[in-house]
Design an enzyme around this catalytic site. Structure first.
Site, PDB file in Angstrom:
ATOM      1  N   LYS A 177       0.861  -1.189   0.000  1.00  0.00           N
ATOM      2  CA  LYS A 177       0.000   0.000   0.000  1.00  0.00           C
ATOM      3  C   LYS A 177       0.895   1.235   0.000  1.00  0.00           C
ATOM      4  O   LYS A 177       1.916   1.261   0.706  1.00  0.00           O
ATOM      5  CB  LYS A 177      -0.881  -0.040   1.256  1.00  0.00           C
ATOM      6  CG  LYS A 177      -1.859   1.095   1.391  1.00  0.00           C
ATOM      7  CD  LYS A 177      -2.693   0.924   2.672  1.00  0.00           C
ATOM      8  CE  LYS A 177      -3.732   2.000   2.827  1.00  0.00           C
ATOM      9  NZ  LYS A 177      -4.541   1.823   4.049  1.00  0.00           N
ATOM     10  N   SER A 183      -9.477   1.572   3.095  1.00  0.00           N
ATOM     11  CA  SER A 183      -8.644   2.344   2.204  1.00  0.00           C
ATOM     12  C   SER A 183      -7.615   1.520   1.427  1.00  0.00           C
ATOM     13  O   SER A 183      -7.058   2.006   0.453  1.00  0.00           O
ATOM     14  CB  SER A 183      -7.913   3.449   2.983  1.00  0.00           C
ATOM     15  OG  SER A 183      -7.040   2.892   3.954  1.00  0.00           O
ATOM     16  N   SER A 239      -9.485  -0.817   7.177  1.00  0.00           N
ATOM     17  CA  SER A 239      -8.982  -0.665   5.811  1.00  0.00           C
ATOM     18  C   SER A 239      -8.309  -1.871   5.193  1.00  0.00           C
ATOM     19  O   SER A 239      -8.054  -1.868   3.986  1.00  0.00           O
ATOM     20  CB  SER A 239      -8.013   0.506   5.744  1.00  0.00           C
ATOM     21  OG  SER A 239      -8.755   1.677   5.652  1.00  0.00           O
TER      22      SER A 239
END
Ligand code: GLN
Length: 466
Positions: A74, A149, A173
């Protein structure tokens, strides 16, 4: 699904495939993908690393289990020399000066990072639409959001672009996009994995979390990343979780679920009936199921957002264009700060900074922030009592199925409420895993603090049960 890591390891060792071919294939898939899951590719370093692995294999040297395995990161983790943008305009040209501890441990084990992955900017969101790189599309249906996210990370795993990915979970997330894209995603106990080098969103709940296609791959990656780190004082030493221990699933006797999660008006009727059907299957295996009381979802969501906004307002105050990222110059320093922050942060991030500063400001902090902290203590106490009665708590991951792309941006409040089932476990700092089973967006398995092993064990049990 069985362990992808073990399968690829065998193929490498037996020379069925070369590491360079493997990495190149994944890079090609990432390059031409239409899901907006990629922020930047790490092609040069990845191919260099792959050549080294192939040379070792050619020389009949032993390689570790993770050696040569391609993975995604990420885009909120520092990896020295790579762009680390947090999917934000402010940091779109920022390159990391050092590497995050969790990622360094994977590098030391020989795993090969191939991509920095799209996400909601600074982790702010539940759909991966709050990003300068375009909305991440759902792996099962590209008209729907990828979840957030860590949306890019979940989509890359689901589409086999990466073997596993490292997401970040502050309030759901990792677990929510895992559920939206039908893969496994773990938020470990807070402090099990070092946060050093993970861009801070809300430091008291930020967790490093692996996303993969099997329980075994989650276990392997979790073991490598765990451990005490002098650079993160909230970390603790944990013992390795063995495959054998989590395959012995007989030790789980009692499971609980929260009545109000299931009886809420907000839950999708199909998710509700699928969840209750899963409960029946668990009961049929002679496990006692207890119905538990918990805080209303609205209270959980408002407590979480009060604290998360306060923390992110503090954490992001360092981003003013002076030390990191792009700067918009103006007539004096103060104006430069203001214009940089107002032009370079997204609407959602600004909403949270304004909300967080309000919560922390004189005259409001006692009534709002301190109340949030007190509620958080009550939530933790509630969990402690629950885990005196049950081994595991099981819940849906989300009240609803993934929204269409565009819908969450129109209604941020509805987006916040979609986190109803994930944020409570974050506030409690508990280990929680999404498994792609039971409901359309999966199930969440939670255990008491430091009981990550039990969570993985129950996931193995569920694999054969529902
Ligand atoms: N959707 C939640 C939020 O926006 C959780 C995000 C996260 O875990 N980073 O705060």
């Amino acid at each position: 699904m069985d362990s992808q890591i073990r399968k690829i390891h065998q193929q490498l060792v037996s020379k069925q495939i070369s590491c360079v071919d493997l990495i190149q294939e994944k890079l090609n898939l990432l390059k031409k993908n239409s899901y907006n899951s990629v922020n930047s590719l790490l092609d040069n370093t990845a191919l260099e690393a792959a050549i080294k692995v192939d040379t070792k294999i050619a020389n009949n040297e032993t390689i570790g289990l993770l050696e040569g395995i391609p993975f995604g990161i990420k885009d909120v983790y520092m990896v020295q020399g790579t762009y680390t943008t947090a999917s934000s305009d402010l940091l779109k040209n920022y390159k990391s000066a050092y590497t995050a501890t969790a990622i360094q441990k994977l590098l030391d084990a020989g795993a090969i990072p191939i991509v920095k992955e799209n996400c909601d900017s600074f982790g702010h969101g539940s759909s991966s639409e709050n990003t300068i790189f375009g909305a991440v599309k759902n792996a099962n249906n590209p008209n729907l959001v990828g979840g957030g996210s860590s949306g890019g990370s979940a989509v890359n795993v689901a589409k086999d672009y990466t073997v596993f990915s490292i997401g970040g979970d502050t309030g759901g997330s990792v677990r929510q996009p895992a559920g939206y894209n039908s893969v496994y995603g773990l938020k470990p106990t807070y402090g099990r994995i070092s946060r050093y080098g993970l861009m801070a969103y809300a430091s008291s709940t930020d967790c490093v979390g692996p996303i993969a296609k099997s329980v075994e791959d989650i276990r392997i990656v979790l073991n490598v990343m765990s451990g005490k780190d002098i650079k993160d004082q909230t970390t603790y030493a944990s013992s390795e979780i063995s495959e054998e221990n989590i395959l012995n699933t007989n030790t789980i006797k009692t499971v609980g679920y929260f009545k109000n999660f299931i009886e809420s008006d907000a839950i999708n009727t199909q998710i509700k009936s699928d969840f209750l059907a899963a409960i029946e299957k668990i009961k049929a295996k002679c496990i006692e199921v207890k119905v538990l009381d918990f805080f209303e979802s609205d209270t959980l969501v408002s407590t979480y957002y009060t604290l998360a906004m306060a923390e992110t307002a503090s954490n992001l105050s360092r981003l003013d264009g002076s030390n990191y990222g792009d700067r918009v110059d103006n007539k004096n320093l103060k104006e430069s700060y203001a214009i940089t922050r107002s032009e370079k942060f997204s609407e959602e991030t600004k909403r949270r900074i304004v909300g967080g500063n309000q919560v922390l400001s004189q005259g409001f902090s006692d009534e709002i922030y301190l109340k949030g902290l007190a509620l958080r203590d009550s939530i933790s106490e509630n969990f402690e009592k629950d885990f005196e009665e049950v081994d595991i708590i099981i819940s849906p991951v989300t009240p609803n199925t993934p929204p269409k792309i565009g819908d969450s941006l129109k209604d941020p409040l509805a987006m916040y409420l979609s986190d109803a089932y994930t944020v409570g476990f974050s506030l409690g700092q508990l280990p929680t895993l999404t498994v792609p089973q039971g409901t359309k967006t999966g199930l969440q398995i939670t255990a008491a603090k430091n009981n990550d092993e039990l969570v993985l064990k129950f996931a193995n049990f569920l694999k054969d049960t529902i």
